[in-house]
Design an enzyme around this catalytic site. Structure first.
Site, PDB file in Angstrom:
ATOM      1  N   HIS A   1       0.441  -1.200  -0.392  1.00 26.78           N
ATOM      2  CA  HIS A   1      -0.133   0.004   0.296  1.00 26.78           C
ATOM      3  C   HIS A   1       0.307   1.014  -0.028  1.00 26.78           C
ATOM      4  O   HIS A   1       0.197   2.272  -0.905  1.00 26.78           O
ATOM      5  CB  HIS A   1      -1.216  -0.221   1.412  1.00 26.78           C
ATOM      6  CG  HIS A   1      -2.243   0.717   0.792  1.00 26.78           C
ATOM      7  ND1 HIS A   1      -2.393   1.925   0.291  1.00 26.78           N
ATOM      8  CD2 HIS A   1      -3.239   0.205   1.207  1.00 26.78           C
ATOM      9  CE1 HIS A   1      -3.838   1.839   0.379  1.00 26.78           C
ATOM     10  NE2 HIS A   1      -4.337   1.036   0.772  1.00 26.78           N
TER      11      HIS A   1
ATOM     12  N   ASP B   1     -10.683  -8.124 -16.680  1.00 24.81           N
ATOM     13  CA  ASP B   1     -10.894  -9.120 -17.591  1.00 24.81           C
ATOM     14  C   ASP B   1      -9.561  -9.719 -18.527  1.00 24.81           C
ATOM     15  O   ASP B   1      -9.464  -8.947 -19.255  1.00 24.81           O
ATOM     16  CB  ASP B   1     -12.392  -8.945 -18.757  1.00 24.81           C
ATOM     17  CG  ASP B   1     -12.376  -9.523 -19.781  1.00 24.81           C
ATOM     18  OD1 ASP B   1     -11.761 -10.321 -19.328  1.00 24.81           O
ATOM     19  OD2 ASP B   1     -13.528  -9.411 -20.700  1.00 24.81           O
TER      20      ASP B   1
END
Length: 445
Positions: A163, A375
């Site tokens: 992060h 995707d």
């Protein structure tokens, strides 16, 4: 994907390797701002993306993703580097070009073993490569990707990211670009922008110091959460119809619009405060991550994939949190969000004025990070789940994430929690009791 009571499976590592950019790139060091050095982001964040087997499923998802990774890293070259500590303890990123750690694994079961990922079972951690908890930050890769093949033809992509390098929206942007390259695109549709220098501190002024002092003093007389020996990742579902009843009721109470996130934050805040038995005279806060990209003046550029997240702390006396109507809490949350002005954000950056204290209750919104749009060639994931786990169990207490439910439950949202099971069960009961009042009132109208 149907639920199953079974949650045991074996994972065999097929290959583990570093995937560098497919083109040679220069080696140099990049600046990381105060937003990348604040305590709340000095963590690893992890997510599971589940892809169901179907006629269009990739013949070899690991091979496709690995090849696409080497291509997308040409555009996201800093992610192939390593974090380094400066003499003052702050972090910077060295563009070494070493690459992203990529793991391919085989699972001896079908996706049904995962259920809807409503509860984090011990076996699930096998799907995600994890560095030892005592590993030096210089040895931990900014991103790790593990592709897990299931015998049904489906697969799970497990992503772990530092992060300190980029936030959830940033890694979501990277993963969407990775998916585009896997589908044959020449380059990512969103051009990545580094530009961490835009968040350099200005010269410190008295005004800056006063803003920071006010922020720190506002946390006085706050309840300190206990350290739990056992926390479990569990979840509850909130259907859209119930949320609509609550939203309509709150709008009647305060004659103002509110968002679904503000409602969920208020529900979590009130229910948790009741269950945790916080003394009524003490302050209790809910800390929630706010994407501040558009709050800066000028806004951070489109394509920025660094940390643009700031923790906002909504606070009130425990007695009021428990006894006031939900609209009262929604109003506090709205005002807290509005307080994150450009001047306030800049003053916090100027003075490194980030509190390292543990929040009483925390909530993050994962719905708009972009993970549900990733995707690789066989469609978007049927389920997404954050997963926080260290060697001693989950590393968050009284923490909540707000996410989309699995695709087959498109009429609901999911709230994931990290807390002891008995407390979680009570929180779920309280949330249902609060929402039921709004449902009952709506039926009387």
């Amino acid at each position: 994907m149907e639920k199953s009571g079974l949650a045991e499976f074996n994972v065999k590592i097929v290959e583990s390797c570093l995937v560098p950019p497919c083109l040679p790139l220069p080696r140099y060091t990049l600046y990381l701002s105060s937003l990348h050095n604040q305590p709340l982001v000095r963590i690893n964040s992890n997510a599971l993306l589940v892809y169901e087997g179907c006629e269009n499923v990739l013949a070899d998802p690991a091979k496709t993703i690995r090849e696409a990774l080497s291509k997308v890293l040409v555009y996201y070259y800093p992610l192939a580097g390593r974090l380094r500590k400066k003499e003052d303890g702050k972090l910077q990123l060295e563009c070494t070009g070493e690459g992203v750690l990529f793991v391919e694994a085989m699972v001896d079961n079908s996706l049904s073993v995962l259920g809807d990922l409503d509860k984090l079972e011990p076996s699930f951690k096998k799907l995600l490569f994890r560095f030892p908890s005592d590993a030096a930050i210089e040895d931990v890769h900014p991103i790790v990707i593990q592709v897990n093949h299931f015998i049904c033809g489906g697969f799970v992509v497990a992503v772990s990211f530092q992060h300190m390098v980029c936030d959830g929206r940033g890694i979501g942007q990277f993963l969407k670009g990775l998916g585009e390259m896997a589908r044959g695109h020449i380059k990512p549709s969103t051009e990545p922008v580094w530009d961490r220098e835009l968040l350099r501190p200005r010269n410190i002024s008295v005004h800056n110091l006063e803003l920071t002092k006010e922020k720190i003093e506002s946390t006085s007389n706050s309840w300190i959460p206990p350290i739990y020996k056992e926390s479990t990742q569990m979840s509850l579902n909130l259907d859209l119809e119930t949320i609509k009843y609550v939203k309509d009721g709150i709008m009647l109470e305060c004659l103002d619009n509110c968002t679904t996130f503000e409602i969920v934050a208020a529900l979590v805040w009130q229910a948790s405060t009741k269950v945790l038995e916080i003394p009524h005279t003490q302050n209790v806060s809910i800390s929630f991550a706010v994407d501040a990209r558009t709050s800066f003046n000028p806004p951070l550029p489109n394509g920025y994939y660094g940390n643009g997240v700031v923790a906002a702390d909504a606070q009130a006396i425990a007695h009021d949190v428990i006894n006031k109507p939900l609209s009262y809490l929604v109003n506090i949350i709205k005002k807290t969000k509005m307080s994150l002005t450009n001047e306030y954000l800049r003053s916090i950056i100027d003075t490194d004025g980030f509190s390292s204290d543990q929040a009483n209750i925390s909530l993050s919104d994962w719905r708009w990070l972009g993970f549900n749009e990733v995707d690789f060639g066989s469609g978007s994931p049927v389920n997404i789940c954050p997963i926080y786990w260290n060697e001693n169990g989950p590393n968050i207490s009284n923490g909540f994430d707000f996410i989309h439910s699995p695709k087959r439950k498109c009429d609901a949202f999911k709230v994931i929690a990290w807390m002891p099971p008995q407390e979680f069960n009570l929180v779920e009961i309280e949330i249902k009791a609060i929402t039921n009042k709004y449902v009952i009132n709506a039926s009387k109208c």
